[in-house]
Design a protein around this motif. Sequence first.
Motif, PDB file in Angstrom:
ATOM      1  N   ARG A  70       0.837  -1.200   0.000  1.00  0.00           N
ATOM      2  CA  ARG A  70       0.000   0.000   0.000  1.00  0.00           C
ATOM      3  C   ARG A  70       0.872   1.250   0.000  1.00  0.00           C
ATOM      4  N   LEU A  72       1.210   4.724   1.330  1.00  0.00           N
ATOM      5  CA  LEU A  72       0.664   5.386   2.513  1.00  0.00           C
ATOM      6  C   LEU A  72       0.526   6.891   2.329  1.00  0.00           C
ATOM      7  N   GLU A  73       1.526   7.508   1.693  1.00  0.00           N
ATOM      8  CA  GLU A  73       1.468   8.952   1.485  1.00  0.00           C
ATOM      9  C   GLU A  73       2.507   9.370   0.450  1.00  0.00           C
ATOM     10  N   ARG A  82       5.580   3.742   1.624  1.00  0.00           N
ATOM     11  CA  ARG A  82       4.760   2.562   1.339  1.00  0.00           C
ATOM     12  C   ARG A  82       4.926   1.541   2.452  1.00  0.00           C
ATOM     13  N   ARG A  83       3.923   0.667   2.539  1.00  0.00           N
ATOM     14  CA  ARG A  83       3.976  -0.429   3.512  1.00  0.00           C
ATOM     15  C   ARG A  83       3.811  -1.736   2.763  1.00  0.00           C
ATOM     16  N   VAL A 100       7.899  -0.733   6.335  1.00  0.00           N
ATOM     17  CA  VAL A 100       7.493   0.597   5.893  1.00  0.00           C
ATOM     18  C   VAL A 100       8.744   1.263   5.344  1.00  0.00           C
TER      19      VAL A 100
END
Length: 183
Positions: A70, A72-73, A82-83, A100
């Motif tokens: 995912r 994240l920002e 990302r994670r 992360v």
Amino acid sequence: MSGTGCLLLALLLVADARAGEVEHAEVTHKAGRYSLDLVMRIDSDPDVVYALVTDYDELKQISRTIVESRLLETQPDGRKRRRLITETCIWFFCFKATMVEDVVEKSDRSILTTIVPAQSDYRYGESVWHISATEGGTRIHFETTLEPDFWIPPVIGTWILKNKMRTEAEHTVLEVEQLARHE
């Protein structure tokens, strides 16, 4: 292990004479850190390959160890966070690990990642991707170093863990190429 790191740690095998192939692969272990140096050729356009490995919400498509990925920002300067959640089994021992990472994408199709230890199951981690055009396709040079912050049973041992990283890398190169063919 992780997506980039395992993907990440994730990329080696010759499928057929025209398919992707690993040109170089070396896994080393020193002072608790595992490093992978991998060079592979993929029979696809470099822009397509780059798009696949930077689609952070869909990285699970390119590695069977990634169970969640995912974005994240995104920061105003373009840096991304990302994670990745990976699940790896070695014989009877299975474990999940979270990674992360801060990601910097460069205009020359290189990608730099740095693990955020406070949010990860790793004490340390960095990786560099260089994706370039080559005759008839794409060349990827991937280097990563990871230091897990979780217990690895001694029975597994460094050799087995290194072998697992290499096997997952073999699978991933095939997945990237298959996905690139359908883009």
